[in-house]
Design an enzyme around this catalytic site. Structure first.
Site, mmCIF file in Angstrom:
data_model
loop_
_atom_site.group_PDB
_atom_site.id
_atom_site.type_symbol
_atom_site.label_atom_id
_atom_site.label_comp_id
_atom_site.label_asym_id
_atom_site.label_seq_id
_atom_site.Cartn_x
_atom_site.Cartn_y
_atom_site.Cartn_z
ATOM 1 N N ASP A 61 0.877 -1.121 -0.036
ATOM 2 C CA ASP A 61 0.127 0.225 0.056
ATOM 3 C C ASP A 61 0.795 1.375 -0.063
ATOM 4 O OD1 ASP A 61 -2.392 1.673 0.015
ATOM 5 O OD2 ASP A 61 -2.209 1.804 2.275
ATOM 6 N N ASP A 64 2.807 1.587 -3.499
ATOM 7 C CA ASP A 64 1.747 1.944 -4.602
ATOM 8 C C ASP A 64 1.762 3.371 -4.793
ATOM 9 O OD1 ASP A 64 -0.139 2.535 -2.970
ATOM 10 O OD2 ASP A 64 -1.549 1.035 -3.981
ATOM 11 N N ARG A 69 3.600 8.337 -7.545
ATOM 12 C CA ARG A 69 4.084 9.911 -7.365
ATOM 13 C C ARG A 69 5.786 9.837 -8.310
ATOM 14 N NH1 ARG A 69 1.957 9.417 -2.625
ATOM 15 N NH2 ARG A 69 3.752 8.696 -1.722
ATOM 16 N N SER A 75 -3.858 7.920 -11.388
ATOM 17 C CA SER A 75 -5.066 7.900 -12.231
ATOM 18 C C SER A 75 -6.302 7.907 -11.292
ATOM 19 C CB SER A 75 -4.859 6.742 -13.037
ATOM 20 O OG SER A 75 -4.754 5.696 -12.508
ATOM 21 N N ASP A 82 -7.268 1.574 -5.002
ATOM 22 C CA ASP A 82 -6.477 1.664 -3.699
ATOM 23 C C ASP A 82 -7.555 1.897 -2.774
ATOM 24 O OD1 ASP A 82 -3.903 2.388 -2.344
ATOM 25 O OD2 ASP A 82 -4.791 4.119 -1.933
ATOM 26 N N ASP A 86 -7.924 -0.942 0.170
ATOM 27 C CA ASP A 86 -7.761 -0.506 1.397
ATOM 28 C C ASP A 86 -9.110 -1.086 2.360
ATOM 29 O OD1 ASP A 86 -5.351 0.713 1.155
ATOM 30 O OD2 ASP A 86 -6.474 2.930 1.063
#
Length: 88
Positions: A61, A64, A69, A75, A82, A86
């Protein structure tokens, strides 16, 4: 025209893809989904493996977001992916 030339200068995996589905952060997100599915499948039989898979997902997590960045591959699809992973 300038944008296409700059994309041609970048080679291999680090070039900005036209398809958002193969962005590096999204590939990491897919791995997180797979880890979650496997963790749920083995949760009752091997809790230690489940914990290890969960911790791997936690580390991914962080990675990614950094990859998004670093490679300028943010996107809307990736943001939704994400958020979904989560919550799993």
């Amino acid at each position: 025209a300038t944008r296409s030339r700059s994309n041609q200068n970048k080679k291999g995996m680090f070039a900005r893809h036209a398809q958002v589905l193969v962005y590096i952060p999204n590939l990491i997100g897919y791995a997180r989904v797979a880890l979650t599915i496997v963790a749920l499948a083995v949760a009752h039989s091997t809790p230690n493996v489940t914990l290890a898979l969960y911790l791997c997902s936690f580390v991914l997590d962080e990675l990614d977001g950094r990859a998004a960045r670093a490679f300028n591959q943010s996107s809307t699809f990736g943001a939704v992916l994400d958020m979904v992973t989560d919550r799993l």
